[in-house]
Design a protein around this motif. Structure first.
Motif, PDB file in Angstrom:
ATOM      1  N   ALA A   1     -14.800  14.621   3.317  1.00  0.00           N
ATOM      2  CA  ALA A   1     -15.326  13.467   2.588  1.00  0.00           C
ATOM      3  C   ALA A   1     -14.190  12.650   1.971  1.00  0.00           C
ATOM      4  CB  ALA A   1     -16.294  13.938   1.500  1.00  0.00           C
ATOM      5  N   ASP A   2     -13.217  13.329   1.397  1.00  0.00           N
ATOM      6  CA  ASP A   2     -12.080  12.639   0.781  1.00  0.00           C
ATOM      7  C   ASP A   2     -11.294  11.845   1.820  1.00  0.00           C
ATOM      8  OD1 ASP A   2     -10.252  12.500  -1.744  1.00  0.00           O
ATOM      9  OD2 ASP A   2      -8.893  13.069  -0.128  1.00  0.00           O
ATOM     10  N   LEU A   3     -11.091  12.446   3.013  1.00  0.00           N
ATOM     11  CA  LEU A   3     -10.352  11.764   4.070  1.00  0.00           C
ATOM     12  C   LEU A   3     -11.112  10.532   4.564  1.00  0.00           C
ATOM     13  CD1 LEU A   3      -8.026  11.635   6.110  1.00  0.00           C
ATOM     14  CD2 LEU A   3      -9.300  13.245   7.552  1.00  0.00           C
TER      15      LEU A   3
ATOM     16  N   VAL B   1      -3.272  11.731   9.676  1.00  0.00           N
ATOM     17  CA  VAL B   1      -4.287  10.688   9.832  1.00  0.00           C
ATOM     18  C   VAL B   1      -4.000   9.495   8.921  1.00  0.00           C
ATOM     19  CG1 VAL B   1      -6.724  10.152   9.497  1.00  0.00           C
ATOM     20  CG2 VAL B   1      -6.057  12.297  10.599  1.00  0.00           C
ATOM     21  N   VAL B   2      -3.823   9.753   7.638  1.00  0.00           N
ATOM     22  CA  VAL B   2      -3.609   8.655   6.691  1.00  0.00           C
ATOM     23  C   VAL B   2      -2.287   7.942   6.969  1.00  0.00           C
ATOM     24  CG1 VAL B   2      -3.322   8.072   4.256  1.00  0.00           C
ATOM     25  CG2 VAL B   2      -5.045   9.745   4.940  1.00  0.00           C
ATOM     26  N   GLY B   3      -1.243   8.710   7.268  1.00  0.00           N
ATOM     27  CA  GLY B   3       0.046   8.092   7.577  1.00  0.00           C
ATOM     28  C   GLY B   3      -0.027   7.194   8.794  1.00  0.00           C
TER      29      GLY B   3
ATOM     30  N   SER C   1     -15.679  -8.247   7.350  1.00  0.00           N
ATOM     31  CA  SER C   1     -14.386  -7.562   7.097  1.00  0.00           C
ATOM     32  C   SER C   1     -14.525  -6.297   6.292  1.00  0.00           C
ATOM     33  CB  SER C   1     -13.320  -8.388   6.422  1.00  0.00           C
ATOM     34  OG  SER C   1     -13.658  -9.527   5.952  1.00  0.00           O
ATOM     35  N   GLY C   2     -15.770  -5.834   6.067  1.00  0.00           N
ATOM     36  CA  GLY C   2     -15.951  -4.549   5.402  1.00  0.00           C
ATOM     37  C   GLY C   2     -15.710  -3.392   6.361  1.00  0.00           C
ATOM     38  N   ALA C   3     -15.354  -2.232   5.804  1.00  0.00           N
ATOM     39  CA  ALA C   3     -14.963  -1.070   6.607  1.00  0.00           C
ATOM     40  C   ALA C   3     -16.156  -0.154   6.857  1.00  0.00           C
ATOM     41  CB  ALA C   3     -13.855  -0.299   5.900  1.00  0.00           C
ATOM     42  N   VAL C   4     -16.164   0.450   8.038  1.00  0.00           N
ATOM     43  CA  VAL C   4     -17.134   1.476   8.410  1.00  0.00           C
ATOM     44  C   VAL C   4     -16.355   2.680   8.908  1.00  0.00           C
ATOM     45  CG1 VAL C   4     -18.966   2.127  10.027  1.00  0.00           C
ATOM     46  CG2 VAL C   4     -18.972  -0.146   8.971  1.00  0.00           C
ATOM     47  N   VAL C   5     -16.583   3.841   8.307  1.00  0.00           N
ATOM     48  CA  VAL C   5     -15.903   5.074   8.712  1.00  0.00           C
ATOM     49  C   VAL C   5     -16.978   6.130   8.948  1.00  0.00           C
ATOM     50  CG1 VAL C   5     -14.167   6.798   8.137  1.00  0.00           C
ATOM     51  CG2 VAL C   5     -13.914   4.457   7.293  1.00  0.00           C
TER      52      VAL C   5
ATOM     53  N   LEU D   1      -9.863   6.470   4.290  1.00  0.00           N
ATOM     54  CA  LEU D   1      -9.683   5.591   5.444  1.00  0.00           C
ATOM     55  C   LEU D   1     -10.430   4.267   5.278  1.00  0.00           C
ATOM     56  CD1 LEU D   1      -9.978   8.164   8.375  1.00  0.00           C
ATOM     57  CD2 LEU D   1      -7.918   6.962   7.634  1.00  0.00           C
ATOM     58  N   ALA D   2     -11.412   4.239   4.382  1.00  0.00           N
ATOM     59  CA  ALA D   2     -12.182   3.004   4.173  1.00  0.00           C
ATOM     60  C   ALA D   2     -11.381   1.946   3.432  1.00  0.00           C
ATOM     61  CB  ALA D   2     -13.475   3.310   3.423  1.00  0.00           C
ATOM     62  N   GLY D   3     -10.268   2.307   2.819  1.00  0.00           N
ATOM     63  CA  GLY D   3      -9.421   1.319   2.167  1.00  0.00           C
ATOM     64  C   GLY D   3      -9.706   1.167   0.687  1.00  0.00           C
ATOM     65  N   GLY D   4      -9.403  -0.010   0.169  1.00  0.00           N
ATOM     66  CA  GLY D   4      -9.497  -0.264  -1.267  1.00  0.00           C
ATOM     67  C   GLY D   4     -10.891  -0.096  -1.821  1.00  0.00           C
ATOM     68  N   ALA D   5     -10.959   0.445  -3.035  1.00  0.00           N
ATOM     69  CA  ALA D   5     -12.245   0.744  -3.680  1.00  0.00           C
ATOM     70  C   ALA D   5     -12.769  -0.475  -4.428  1.00  0.00           C
ATOM     71  CB  ALA D   5     -12.083   1.930  -4.622  1.00  0.00           C
ATOM     72  N   THR D   6     -13.204  -1.464  -3.653  1.00  0.00           N
ATOM     73  CA  THR D   6     -13.794  -2.659  -4.262  1.00  0.00           C
ATOM     74  C   THR D   6     -15.231  -2.787  -3.785  1.00  0.00           C
ATOM     75  OG1 THR D   6     -13.015  -4.037  -2.440  1.00  0.00           O
ATOM     76  CG2 THR D   6     -11.573  -3.840  -4.359  1.00  0.00           C
ATOM     77  N   GLY D   7     -16.078  -3.423  -4.596  1.00  0.00           N
ATOM     78  CA  GLY D   7     -17.471  -3.578  -4.218  1.00  0.00           C
ATOM     79  C   GLY D   7     -18.207  -2.252  -4.261  1.00  0.00           C
TER      80      GLY D   7
END
Length: 694
Positions: free
Chosen positions: A182-184, A405-407, A315-319, A188-194
């Motif tokens: 869950a943390d990973l 993965v994150v790198g 431009s929102g992320a989906v993981v 990967l979804a990026g910045g915590a906005t919205g």
């Protein structure tokens, strides 16, 4: 509580509990369960342990778990867990007031739940007169009172109970998401906005991770009302010292009945169900959600991909966590092509097989972005983490996966056109290379391995000379005519190894398989470990890991010990070699230590490896994909005089030496052939690229 529970709280092995039951007439009688799996009353067991001088302190959390485990037969565990959460939420909001009537307290807790979470998830609360539920709720209240954490006692107690429940297996229709995964996914979804949405939130692990990463608003939905209530309670009881986050959790089918929201959803992160044939194909065939094509009935995962893209802002992320087949099945290639050409799919990351507790496949993470008008992506990041993982404990493996993965994702996001390829691990693949007829997006397929280091002619000649030497030595060890020692023609007396063990002539042991539910305070150290595969391959110990440092309970292998695998296609016993001495057996290895004045080890190893020994060792109905589960204790050993045993043992030892030379010759010959093939083929390929057109 079960025998395993008694063993855990007593700090002994389960076999010790079985011995207590046989030897002590006053040991508590089972109060539930079956003959094969009896259950005991915790209070009676605790009283008996104290009477035996085993004054083990049983923690409040352990008592709570036992009370929860006991009520499962009368109340669905999800509902019992929700009832505990509601009581604890009420205590957290209104203080630890003394309660005189549990029914009244439960009614108050129901109103608190509605105030905090909302009326949608109130649902059915189990009646407090249900057998065992009164004890469970009372134990939960006392666990909070006994906690040393005054501020977050309710949160701590409920999360411990949830974690233990989610770690148990066998819950049909529900699989928990590991916190590390869950943390990973959230990272990967990026910045915590919205706001972040999980349309299949389950027990809320991803929503908790999102709140921990800084999202101020999290939304969840799940088709299972009881599980959705647990998710809402975990969020409501979340550590009050953590960064605050508001939440909304709904119970409904997200594909058929998506919850409406005024929030700006900037990320969708989820682990949708796999292979769900009842996902709504007939009901949703004409839905406007299918912007990239109507998902075939057997492609529910591609329905979830499009549902997530439809819910997120431009431009929102989906993981999403996806099964490997979603990247390659022919039925989904049209939708995969659309996702690529329209710039929605940005990365596919393959995880190591069996990384998460409930998943045995090499699952994939898909990272997508809802494309804005006239946006395209020229490259897609493909990552295969399996080749980068060096093993170790689960925490270490997750750390390695996280780093890779994150790198890789961060470097790709910074500059996809100049992403530095890591052969076999990560590559930014041009779209043109993926848009073939199959549109197979399996990462390993597009990640050519680096060419093996070139083998020089001198190295090939040296290997050939070494092979010639082995072939010569092999001739010296070839067995000649069988010269069996003379034995008395009268019938030979036999005894099973189990019977010999009772006389003290042999000592048989096997390291117990470690249980994830059982903790031990025994000291450990790093040691070499012999596995059943090592014995079958004729190799020295190949594994290094933590072993019990108590050499009384876990003695190392000694010279003269006979080793045999627990599971094998054919029993292959061997006398411990110089490399084996000082190593420790794994749980897949038998160790038989003989009294050499009664039973010669080479004689024993040879007989166990014979067809007759194997026939006796095979356990009935134990075939495992062509392998046999071995029980050495049942093998009857012919008891000839020790001098005759040693004569036979000498013959068996000579054959073991021949086998060792034969295996070494085979391995080196195959290495020479493989290296020669590579040397010839190296002129045809350069760095994994096809040769130029003539």
């Amino acid at each position: 509580m079960t025998s395993a529970d008694i063993a855990r709280i007593s700090g002994v092995k389960p076999t010790a509990v079985s011995n207590w039951r046989r030897r002590h007439n006053d040991f508590p009688k089972p109060v539930a369960g079956t003959d094969r799996s009896p259950r005991f009353d915790l209070a009676q067991v605790e009283s008996w342990l104290k009477s035996q001088g085993r004054n083990k302190s049983i923690s409040s959390n352990e008592r709570l778990w036992q009370a929860f485990d006991s009520v499962r037969g009368a109340v669905p565990p999800e509902e019992a867990l929700a009832a505990v959460g509601m009581i604890l939420l009420h205590q957290q909001k209104h203080g630890r007031s003394e309660q005189s009537e549990l029914t009244r307290l439960m009614a108050q807790a129901g109103r608190t739940f509605v105030d905090v979470v909302g009326v949608d998830l109130a649902g059915h609360v189990p009646e407090t007169d249900t057998a065992g539920l009164v004890t469970l709720l009372d134990t939960a209240v006392h666990a909070v009172r006994d906690s040393a954490n005054d501020v977050n006692a309710a949160s701590e107690v409920f999360e411990l109970l949830c974690t233990r429940f989610l770690d148990t297996v066998g819950r049909a229709g529900f699989t928990a998401t590991p916190p590390e995964l869950a943390d990973l996914l959230v990272q990967l979804a990026g910045g915590a906005t919205g706001a972040l949405l999980d349309p299949t939130c389950g027990s809320g692990t991803i929503l908790l991770a999102a709140a921990g990463h800084g999202y101020r608003r999290v939304l969840g939905q799940d088709i299972n009302p009881a599980i959705a209530r647990i998710a809402a309670l975990r969020l409501a009881l979340r550590d009050s010292t953590a960064r605050p986050a508001s939440f909304t959790v709904r119970d409904a089918d997200s594909l058929r009945h998506p919850a409406t929201s005024d929030d700006q959803i900037t990320a969708v992160v989820s682990t949708p169900p796999f292979a769900d044939r009842n996902w709504g194909y007939e009901d949703l065939a004409y839905s406007l959600t299918w912007e990239y094509g109507v998902p075939p009935k057997l492609e529910p995962e591609l329905a979830w991909v499009q549902h997530a893209l439809n819910r997120v802002t431009p431009s929102g992320a989906v993981v999403l966590l996806m099964p490997p087949g979603a990247a390659s099945r022919p039925s989904g290639r049209r939708i995969r092509r659309e996702l690529l050409t329209r710039g929605a799919l940005r990365a596919i990351i393959s995880l190591p097989p069996g990384l998460a507790a409930h998943y045995s496949l090499a699952l994939q993470i898909w990272v997508l972005y809802r494309p804005e008008q006239d946006t395209t992506a020229a490259r897609v990041l493909l990552v295969d983490t399996d080749g980068e993982i060096s093993g170790g404990k689960p925490a270490a493996i997750w750390a390695q996966v996280h780093a890779v993965v994150v790198g890789s994702w961060q470097r790709f996001r910074t500059d996809p056109d100049n992403f530095a390829e890591r052969p076999g691990i990560a590559r930014a693949v041009p779209l043109a290379d993926l848009l073939d007829e199959e549109v197979d997006l399996t990462p390993r397929r597009a990640l050519p391995l680096p060419p093996p280091p070139a083998v020089t002619d001198d190295e090939l000649i040296a290997t050939r000379d070494q092979l010639v030497g082995l072939l010569s030595a092999l001739g010296d060890t070839l067995p000649g005519a069988i010269r069996s020692p003379q034995v008395n023609t009268e019938p030979v007396r036999t005894m099973t190894l189990n019977e010999l063990a009772k006389t003290g002539a042999v000592f048989i042991r096997r390291t117990p398989t470690p249980s994830p539910d059982r903790t031990s305070d025994a000291p450990t150290k790093e040691g070499r470990i012999v596995t059943g595969d090592d014995l079958l391959a004729g190799k020295p110990p190949t594994k290094v890991g933590d072993v019990n440092a108590d050499e009384v309970r876990n003695p190392p292998i000694r010279a003269g010990d006979v080793l045999a695998p627990l599971v094998a296609r054919r029993v292959t016993a061997r006398v411990a070699t110089a490399e084996d001495v000082g190593a420790y057996p794994s749980s897949t290895v038998y160790v038989v230590r003989t009294d050499p004045t009664v039973l010669d080890p080479w004689y024993l190893a040879g007989y166990l490896s014979s067809s007759d020994g194997e026939r006796q060792a095979e356990r009935m109905g134990s075939s495992l994909g062509g392998h046999l589960r071995v029980d050495l204790r049942r093998v009857r050993i012919p008891l000839v005089p020790i001098e005759t045993q040693r004569a036979y043992g000498q013959l068996f030892q000579e054959l073991a030496e021949f086998t060792r030379h034969l295996r070494a010759t085979h391995d080196l010959g195959m290495e020479l052939a493989s290296n020669s093939i590579d040397a010839i083929a190296s002129s045809l390929t350069v760095a994994g690229e096809p040769p130029p057109e003539p």
